[in-house]
Scaffold this motif. Structure first.
Motif: not given
Length: 196
Positions: A26-53
Protein backbone atom coordinates in the motif's frame (compact mmCIF):
# COMPACT_ATOMS: atom_id res chain seq x y z
CA UNK A 1 -20.95 -7.98 16.30
CA UNK A 2 -20.08 -11.09 14.29
CA UNK A 3 -18.55 -8.89 11.62
CA UNK A 4 -16.05 -7.34 14.07
CA UNK A 5 -12.63 -8.61 15.18
CA UNK A 6 -13.07 -8.82 18.97
CA UNK A 7 -9.83 -10.61 19.81
CA UNK A 8 -6.54 -10.38 17.91
CA UNK A 9 -6.17 -14.14 18.43
CA UNK A 10 -8.75 -14.54 15.65
CA UNK A 11 -5.98 -13.58 13.20
CA UNK A 12 -3.72 -16.45 12.18
CA UNK A 13 0.01 -16.09 11.56
CA UNK A 14 -0.61 -16.44 7.83
CA UNK A 15 -3.30 -13.73 7.82
CA UNK A 16 -1.08 -11.45 9.91
CA UNK A 17 1.95 -11.87 7.66
CA UNK A 18 -0.35 -11.09 4.73
CA UNK A 19 -1.41 -7.84 6.42
CA UNK A 20 2.25 -6.84 6.87
CA UNK A 21 2.91 -7.50 3.20
CA UNK A 22 -0.25 -5.54 2.30
CA UNK A 23 0.95 -2.57 4.38
CA UNK A 24 4.24 -2.40 2.46
CA UNK A 25 2.48 -2.76 -0.92
CA UNK A 26 0.00 0.00 0.00
CA UNK A 27 2.81 2.42 0.93
CA UNK A 28 4.90 1.56 -2.14
CA UNK A 29 1.95 2.14 -4.49
CA UNK A 30 1.05 5.38 -2.75
CA UNK A 31 4.61 6.73 -2.96
CA UNK A 32 4.87 5.77 -6.64
CA UNK A 33 1.47 6.87 -7.93
CA UNK A 34 -0.37 8.71 -5.12
CA UNK A 35 -3.09 6.03 -5.23
CA UNK A 36 -4.65 4.29 -2.23
CA UNK A 37 -4.92 0.67 -3.33
CA UNK A 38 -7.90 -1.64 -2.83
CA UNK A 39 -8.15 -5.39 -3.30
CA UNK A 40 -10.22 -6.94 -6.08
CA UNK A 41 -10.36 -10.18 -4.10
CA UNK A 42 -9.95 -10.36 -0.34
CA UNK A 43 -8.07 -13.59 0.48
CA UNK A 44 -9.34 -14.16 4.05
CA UNK A 45 -12.78 -13.86 5.67
CA UNK A 46 -11.25 -12.22 8.76
CA UNK A 47 -9.88 -9.41 6.59
CA UNK A 48 -13.46 -8.52 5.63
CA UNK A 49 -14.53 -8.06 9.27
CA UNK A 50 -14.28 -4.66 10.87
CA UNK A 51 -11.01 -4.42 12.73
CA UNK A 52 -8.74 -1.91 14.45
CA UNK A 53 -5.06 -1.91 13.58
CA UNK A 54 -1.86 0.04 14.08
CA UNK A 55 0.86 0.14 11.46
CA UNK A 56 4.37 0.86 12.73
CA UNK A 57 7.28 1.68 10.44
CA UNK A 58 10.78 1.30 11.89
CA UNK A 59 14.31 1.68 10.62
CA UNK A 60 15.41 -1.84 9.69
CA UNK A 61 18.92 -1.33 11.11
CA UNK A 62 18.46 0.80 14.22
CA UNK A 63 14.90 -0.13 15.22
CA UNK A 64 14.08 3.58 15.62
CA UNK A 65 10.51 4.65 14.92
CA UNK A 66 9.78 6.13 11.48
CA UNK A 67 5.99 6.38 11.68
CA UNK A 68 3.07 4.88 13.59
CA UNK A 69 -0.63 5.50 13.03
CA UNK A 70 -3.63 3.40 13.94
CA UNK A 71 -7.26 2.97 14.86
CA UNK A 72 -8.48 2.18 18.35
CA UNK A 73 -12.06 1.25 17.44
CA UNK A 74 -13.01 -0.96 14.47
CA UNK A 75 -14.66 1.32 11.88
CA UNK A 76 -13.92 -0.43 8.57
CA UNK A 77 -12.86 -3.76 7.16
CA UNK A 78 -9.55 -4.86 8.66
CA UNK A 79 -7.65 -4.93 5.37
CA UNK A 80 -8.86 -1.41 4.50
CA UNK A 81 -7.88 -0.22 7.97
CA UNK A 82 -4.35 -1.59 7.46
CA UNK A 83 -4.04 0.06 4.01
CA UNK A 84 -5.28 3.40 5.39
CA UNK A 85 -3.04 3.30 8.49
CA UNK A 86 0.03 2.16 6.53
CA UNK A 87 -0.19 5.13 4.17
CA UNK A 88 -0.90 7.48 7.09
CA UNK A 89 2.07 6.13 9.09
CA UNK A 90 4.31 6.66 6.05
CA UNK A 91 3.28 10.18 5.08
CA UNK A 92 1.01 11.70 7.76
CA UNK A 93 2.67 11.04 11.12
CA UNK A 94 3.28 14.63 12.32
CA UNK A 95 6.45 13.56 14.21
CA UNK A 96 8.31 12.66 11.01
CA UNK A 97 8.94 13.86 7.49
CA UNK A 98 6.95 11.87 4.90
CA UNK A 99 8.64 8.63 3.90
CA UNK A 100 10.33 8.69 0.49
CA UNK A 101 10.26 5.86 -2.03
CA UNK A 102 14.03 5.39 -1.83
CA UNK A 103 13.74 4.84 1.96
CA UNK A 104 11.53 1.76 1.58
CA UNK A 105 14.40 -0.78 1.59
CA UNK A 106 15.64 0.73 4.87
CA UNK A 107 12.41 0.30 6.82
CA UNK A 108 10.40 -2.59 8.15
CA UNK A 109 6.65 -2.76 8.70
CA UNK A 110 4.76 -4.07 11.71
CA UNK A 111 1.00 -4.53 11.93
CA UNK A 112 -0.76 -4.80 15.31
CA UNK A 113 -4.35 -6.03 15.40
CA UNK A 114 -6.27 -4.77 18.45
CA UNK A 115 -8.92 -6.33 20.63
CA UNK A 116 -12.07 -4.32 21.32
CA UNK A 117 -11.17 -1.85 24.13
CA UNK A 118 -12.75 -2.46 27.54
CA UNK A 119 -13.09 0.15 30.24
CA UNK A 120 -10.85 -0.40 33.27
CA UNK A 121 -12.77 0.35 36.47
CA UNK A 122 -10.68 1.60 39.40
CA UNK A 123 -11.31 3.29 42.74
CA UNK A 124 -8.25 5.58 42.84
CA UNK A 125 -4.89 6.06 41.08
CA UNK A 126 -3.25 3.30 43.12
CA UNK A 127 -6.00 0.85 42.26
CA UNK A 128 -5.42 1.79 38.60
CA UNK A 129 -1.67 1.07 38.92
CA UNK A 130 -2.46 -2.32 40.47
CA UNK A 131 -4.86 -3.29 37.68
CA UNK A 132 -2.61 -2.38 34.76
CA UNK A 133 -0.67 -5.32 33.30
CA UNK A 134 2.69 -4.27 31.83
CA UNK A 135 3.73 -5.75 28.48
CA UNK A 136 0.16 -7.01 27.91
CA UNK A 137 -2.12 -3.97 28.14
CA UNK A 138 -2.43 -1.28 25.55
CA UNK A 139 -4.04 1.70 27.29
CA UNK A 140 -6.33 4.50 26.14
CA UNK A 141 -6.54 7.45 28.49
CA UNK A 142 -9.44 9.90 28.14
CA UNK A 143 -10.45 13.10 29.86
CA UNK A 144 -13.00 15.45 28.27
CA UNK A 145 -11.62 16.17 24.75
CA UNK A 146 -8.14 14.80 25.50
CA UNK A 147 -7.17 11.30 24.50
CA UNK A 148 -3.99 9.31 24.04
CA UNK A 149 -3.02 5.68 23.62
CA UNK A 150 0.08 3.54 23.99
CA UNK A 151 0.38 0.12 22.38
CA UNK A 152 1.67 -2.73 24.59
CA UNK A 153 4.99 -2.41 22.70
CA UNK A 154 5.63 0.89 24.52
CA UNK A 155 6.22 -1.04 27.79
CA UNK A 156 9.62 -2.03 26.35
CA UNK A 157 10.67 1.63 26.48
CA UNK A 158 8.72 2.52 29.66
CA UNK A 159 8.43 -0.57 31.90
CA UNK A 160 7.49 1.42 35.02
CA UNK A 161 3.68 1.63 35.45
CA UNK A 162 3.61 5.14 36.94
CA UNK A 163 5.98 6.50 34.30
CA UNK A 164 3.91 4.77 31.63
CA UNK A 165 0.76 6.55 32.85
CA UNK A 166 2.59 9.91 33.17
CA UNK A 167 3.91 9.64 29.62
CA UNK A 168 0.44 8.67 28.41
CA UNK A 169 -1.01 11.80 30.06
CA UNK A 170 1.60 13.88 28.24
CA UNK A 171 0.85 12.14 24.94
CA UNK A 172 -2.84 13.01 25.41
CA UNK A 173 -1.81 16.68 25.77
CA UNK A 174 -2.26 16.91 29.55
CA UNK A 175 0.06 17.40 32.55
CA UNK A 176 2.03 14.21 33.35
CA UNK A 177 0.26 13.86 36.71
CA UNK A 178 -3.21 13.89 35.12
CA UNK A 179 -3.74 10.24 36.14
CA UNK A 180 -3.28 11.27 39.80
CA UNK A 181 -5.40 14.43 39.73
CA UNK A 182 -8.07 14.23 37.01
CA UNK A 183 -11.17 12.03 36.80
CA UNK A 184 -9.74 10.18 33.78
CA UNK A 185 -11.20 7.15 32.04
CA UNK A 186 -8.91 4.31 31.06
CA UNK A 187 -9.61 1.57 28.55
CA UNK A 188 -7.42 -1.45 27.92
CA UNK A 189 -6.90 -3.58 24.86
CA UNK A 190 -4.60 -6.38 23.77
CA UNK A 191 -2.73 -6.68 20.51
CA UNK A 192 -1.19 -9.31 18.32
CA UNK A 193 1.72 -7.95 16.31
CA UNK A 194 3.08 -9.26 13.04
CA UNK A 195 6.37 -8.07 11.62
CA UNK A 196 8.55 -8.33 8.54
Amino acid sequence: MDDVIKSPDQITEEEGKGLVSLSRTAVEEYLKSNIIIDLQEVPYENWKKKGASFVTIENRYTGSLRGCIGSIIPVRELYKDVIHNAVSAAVRDPRFNPLKLEELPEVKFKVSVLSFPEELHFKDPYDLVNKVEPFKDGLILKYEDYQGTFLPDVWKQIPDKQLFLSNLCAKAGMPPDCWLKYPIKVFRYRTKTFSE
